[in-house]
Motif scaffolding. Structure first.
Motif, PDB file in Angstrom:
ATOM      1  N   UNK A   9      -1.390   2.028   4.587  1.00 37.95           N
ATOM      2  CA  UNK A   9      -0.107   2.731   4.488  1.00 37.95           C
ATOM      3  C   UNK A   9       1.023   1.928   5.107  1.00 37.95           C
ATOM      4  N   UNK A  10       0.736   1.291   6.223  1.00 33.63           N
ATOM      5  CA  UNK A  10       1.756   0.464   6.890  1.00 33.63           C
ATOM      6  C   UNK A  10       2.130  -0.722   6.002  1.00 33.63           C
ATOM      7  N   UNK A  11       1.129  -1.331   5.394  1.00 30.86           N
ATOM      8  CA  UNK A  11       1.396  -2.472   4.510  1.00 30.86           C
ATOM      9  C   UNK A  11       2.209  -2.043   3.287  1.00 30.86           C
ATOM     10  N   UNK A  12       1.855  -0.882   2.708  1.00 34.64           N
ATOM     11  CA  UNK A  12       2.606  -0.374   1.562  1.00 34.64           C
ATOM     12  C   UNK A  12       4.044  -0.109   1.959  1.00 34.64           C
ATOM     13  N   UNK A  13       4.224   0.501   3.111  1.00 34.93           N
ATOM     14  CA  UNK A  13       5.577   0.801   3.601  1.00 34.93           C
ATOM     15  C   UNK A  13       6.373  -0.490   3.806  1.00 34.93           C
ATOM     16  N   UNK A  14       5.756  -1.488   4.394  1.00 34.06           N
ATOM     17  CA  UNK A  14       6.449  -2.779   4.642  1.00 34.06           C
ATOM     18  C   UNK A  14       6.817  -3.460   3.330  1.00 34.06           C
ATOM     19  N   UNK A  15       5.906  -3.397   2.366  1.00 35.41           N
ATOM     20  CA  UNK A  15       6.193  -4.003   1.057  1.00 35.41           C
ATOM     21  C   UNK A  15       7.370  -3.305   0.394  1.00 35.41           C
ATOM     22  N   UNK A  16       7.395  -1.970   0.477  1.00 36.04           N
ATOM     23  CA  UNK A  16       8.507  -1.215  -0.105  1.00 36.04           C
ATOM     24  C   UNK A  16       9.829  -1.572   0.559  1.00 36.04           C
ATOM     25  N   UNK A  17       9.815  -1.690   1.861  1.00 34.85           N
ATOM     26  CA  UNK A  17      11.029  -2.062   2.597  1.00 34.85           C
ATOM     27  C   UNK A  17      11.512  -3.438   2.162  1.00 34.85           C
ATOM     28  N   UNK A  18      10.587  -4.367   2.006  1.00 32.16           N
ATOM     29  CA  UNK A  18      10.949  -5.727   1.589  1.00 32.16           C
ATOM     30  C   UNK A  18      11.533  -5.708   0.177  1.00 32.16           C
ATOM     31  N   UNK A  19      10.888  -4.967  -0.737  1.00 34.78           N
ATOM     32  CA  UNK A  19      11.366  -4.903  -2.118  1.00 34.78           C
ATOM     33  C   UNK A  19      12.743  -4.245  -2.203  1.00 34.78           C
TER      34      UNK A  19
END
Length: 312
Positions: A9-19
């Motif tokens: 979940x943390x990785x998904x959240x970080x990826x979304x923030x980056x995108x």
């Protein structure tokens, strides 16, 4: 919640923030092309508008047929003149609408003064032939515009790119109308957008930056011009349809599709044949890097254009 799920979940959240951050950054870069160093509030407002923009049929009809929603066509020139020759109808982009020049120097105004006819200017910034085709496809359009003697579509080479990619992606008004050729029905179809989902801005930004051959769009351009001609002939049998090639970078269009357009009764006039000057000639262009017509261009071109049209 176990540690693995937390990490996912943390990785998904970080990826979304980056995108999202990258999407916003590319939007800012593109926006800066026409609003230099926009304020943060302006940027956020326009970025939000990009994703909340309307794309339904009613919106497009009100905007482009009636011209009463978020778009303002130029006023009709000589609308109330009595016993004048039939009017002239103009289509095109900012070259026709008038970019950074006084209103009395734009094409429709100069044409009206020279011909003493009513002139209807249905061009808009960032447009291509799709704006013309969309209007001609509406039966109500023919109730708004009286039959003209001439329909003049002013072509520039960038219109080929605009058949699939917005002129400036960060301007929402450039993203409304696009056609594609359906091979099964062998006809043009208006692209419909999902009102609940907009493609990320970065998609358009990358497409705009990719070095691709815009002349791959030549067939689509031809279909849109020929379909426009069919609609004109259906509603206004004696109206002459003119494609006016403004800039000099039209060798490919001249060699590939002009013979077919002419064979279908379309009048083709090359600006450089009747008023020879370089596209960046500052006598007639805004400046050395901006080829838009300046306040002197149409006063030079219009008399020559109308003399040329007498041949037809």
């Amino acid at each position: 919640m176990n540690n693995l799920l937390k990490k996912v979940l943390i990785n998904i959240f970080c990826i979304l923030i980056i995108l999202i951050s990258f999407d916003m950054l590319t939007y800012y870069i593109d926006l800066n092309r026409y609003i230099k160093h926009p304020s943060f509030s302006d940027f956020l407002s326009l970025y939000k508008t990009y994703y909340s923009r309307k794309v339904d049929k009613e919106y497009l009809y009100n905007k482009y047929i009636l011209g009463n929603q978020e778009i303002e066509y130029r006023k009709v020139v000589n609308q109330n003149i009595k016993k004048s020759p039939p009017p002239i109808l103009l289509f095109g982009c900012s070259y026709v609408y008038g970019h950074k020049i006084p209103q009395d120097k734009i094409l429709s105004e100069v044409l009206g003064k020279y011909t003493k006819r009513a002139v209807y200017n249905r061009a808009f910034h960032g447009a291509g032939p799709q704006l013309m085709l969309y209007q001609l496809q509406s039966e109500d359009f023919y109730k708004i515009i009286p039959q003209p003697e001439y329909i003049i579509y002013v072509y520039i080479s960038d219109h080929l790119r605009r058949l699939k990619i917005p002129c400036i992606p960060s301007i929402k008004d450039y993203m409304d109308i696009y056609y594609y050729y359906d091979k099964h029905s062998k006809s043009l179809k208006l692209k419909h957008y999902n009102k609940y989902f907009k493609l990320p801005f970065i998609f358009y930004f990358i497409n705009d930056k990719i070095n691709y051959n815009i002349y791959n769009n030549m067939d689509l351009f031809k279909y849109e011009i020929l379909e426009s001609k069919k609609l004109i002939d259906k509603h206004w049998k004696n109206t002459k349809f003119v494609v006016f090639l403004y800039d000099k970078y039209n060798t490919e269009i001249q060699n590939s599709i002009i013979p077919e357009l002419k064979s279908n009764g379309i009048i083709i006039i090359n600006r450089n044949d009747i008023t020879p000057f370089d596209d960046n000639d500052t006598r007639y262009a805004l400046n050395e890097t901006d080829k838009h017509p300046n306040e002197h261009a149409w006063e030079y071109i219009v008399p020559k254009l109308m003399q040329e049209l007498k041949k037809y």
